[in-house]
Scaffold this motif. Structure first.
Motif, PDB file in Angstrom:
ATOM      1  N   GLU A 150       8.137   6.136  -5.137  1.00 60.92           N
ATOM      2  CA  GLU A 150       7.557   4.889  -4.634  1.00 60.92           C
ATOM      3  C   GLU A 150       6.636   5.139  -3.444  1.00 60.92           C
ATOM      4  O   GLU A 150       5.556   4.549  -3.357  1.00 60.92           O
ATOM      5  N   ILE A 151       7.055   6.009  -2.531  1.00 63.26           N
ATOM      6  CA  ILE A 151       6.216   6.325  -1.366  1.00 63.26           C
ATOM      7  C   ILE A 151       4.896   6.928  -1.833  1.00 63.26           C
ATOM      8  O   ILE A 151       3.818   6.549  -1.372  1.00 63.26           O
ATOM      9  N   GLN A 160      -0.842   1.919   1.209  1.00 63.80           N
ATOM     10  CA  GLN A 160       0.141   1.499   2.199  1.00 63.80           C
ATOM     11  C   GLN A 160       0.378   2.538   3.289  1.00 63.80           C
ATOM     12  O   GLN A 160       0.704   2.190   4.417  1.00 63.80           O
ATOM     13  N   HIS A 219       4.035  -1.446  10.742  1.00 66.01           N
ATOM     14  CA  HIS A 219       3.803  -2.150   9.477  1.00 66.01           C
ATOM     15  C   HIS A 219       2.312  -2.362   9.203  1.00 66.01           C
ATOM     16  O   HIS A 219       1.947  -3.111   8.289  1.00 66.01           O
ATOM     17  N   CYS A 278       2.213   4.524  -3.458  1.00 63.00           N
ATOM     18  CA  CYS A 278       1.601   3.480  -2.613  1.00 63.00           C
ATOM     19  C   CYS A 278       0.363   4.024  -1.905  1.00 63.00           C
ATOM     20  O   CYS A 278       0.387   4.318  -0.713  1.00 63.00           O
ATOM     21  N   ALA A 291       6.023   4.270   9.389  1.00 66.40           N
ATOM     22  CA  ALA A 291       5.806   3.449   8.194  1.00 66.40           C
ATOM     23  C   ALA A 291       6.381   4.139   6.957  1.00 66.40           C
ATOM     24  O   ALA A 291       7.060   3.503   6.139  1.00 66.40           O
ATOM     25  N   ASP A 301      10.337   4.429   7.327  1.00 68.12           N
ATOM     26  CA  ASP A 301      10.944   3.108   7.211  1.00 68.12           C
ATOM     27  C   ASP A 301      10.966   2.654   5.754  1.00 68.12           C
ATOM     28  O   ASP A 301      11.979   2.159   5.253  1.00 68.12           O
ATOM     29  N   ALA A 302       9.868   2.862   5.043  1.00 66.41           N
ATOM     30  CA  ALA A 302       9.804   2.481   3.628  1.00 66.41           C
ATOM     31  C   ALA A 302      10.739   3.346   2.788  1.00 66.41           C
ATOM     32  O   ALA A 302      11.418   2.842   1.893  1.00 66.41           O
ATOM     33  N   ALA A 311      14.198   2.084   3.254  1.00 64.40           N
ATOM     34  CA  ALA A 311      14.392   0.801   2.576  1.00 64.40           C
ATOM     35  C   ALA A 311      14.588   0.993   1.075  1.00 64.40           C
ATOM     36  O   ALA A 311      15.462   0.363   0.468  1.00 64.40           O
ATOM     37  N   VAL A 312      13.794   1.868   0.473  1.00 68.28           N
ATOM     38  CA  VAL A 312      13.934   2.126  -0.963  1.00 68.28           C
ATOM     39  C   VAL A 312      15.271   2.798  -1.250  1.00 68.28           C
ATOM     40  O   VAL A 312      15.953   2.462  -2.219  1.00 68.28           O
TER      41      VAL A 312
END
Length: 156
Positions: free
Chosen positions: A129-130, A136, A77, A133, A102, A105-106, A109-110
């Motif tokens: 979304e990935i 991130q 994270h 970012c 990271a 995992d993201a 989650a999305v």
């Protein structure tokens, strides 16, 4: 694992696989009311949630031979700009395995958050979304991740 393979196995595959399986095991030490919460979290709940990498790292680091996996789990994270947790590491300080974790995992989650919209739409939303970012995720791992997703979608 495929993202790592595209990058010529920059990360030890066995260590990465262990980290993949164990990265969120620390969640089981948190109250369900925190990690299953649908509404906005309070600051106290965020602090509780941010402890999960330490718990999982603690388990792996006690097992001989899994130090690299433990490091990946501890850092999954962290963010290149230093705004991640638990240590606030910056780009070069974060191990490559954690950078892969990271992103994946993201993505997961999305996908779970938007699964009710249909699988294809959820995948496209997650990819968008990935890729949006910028601070991130490690940019050097986004391209190979996108290649894996593209191949997966084309194989359908």
């Amino acid at each position: 694992m495929e993202t790592n393979q595209i990058m010529d196995k920059a990360v030890d595959p066995m260590q990465l696989e262990a980290a993949i399986y164990m990265h969120d095991i620390g969640m089981m030490f948190l109250p369900e009311s925190v990690w299953l919460k649908q509404e906005r979290m309070t600051d106290d709940e965020k602090l509780i949630l941010r402890a999960h990498p330490d718990y999982a790292d603690g388990i792996l680091s006690r097992m001989e031979g899994w130090e690299s996996a433990a490091e990946m789990v501890a850092q999954h994270h962290e963010m290149p700009d230093g705004e991640g947790y638990p240590m606030g590491l910056k780009a070069k300080q974060i191990c490559d395995g954690a950078k892969i974790l990271a992103i994946v995992d993201a993505f997961e989650a999305v996908m779970l958050k938007h699964i009710n919209r249909g699988k294809n739409r959820s995948v496209l939303r997650a990819i968008a979304e990935i890729n949006a970012c910028n601070n991130q995720f490690a940019p050097d791992w986004i391209t190979p991740f996108n290649q894996v997703i593209r191949r997966t979608l084309e194989a359908r």
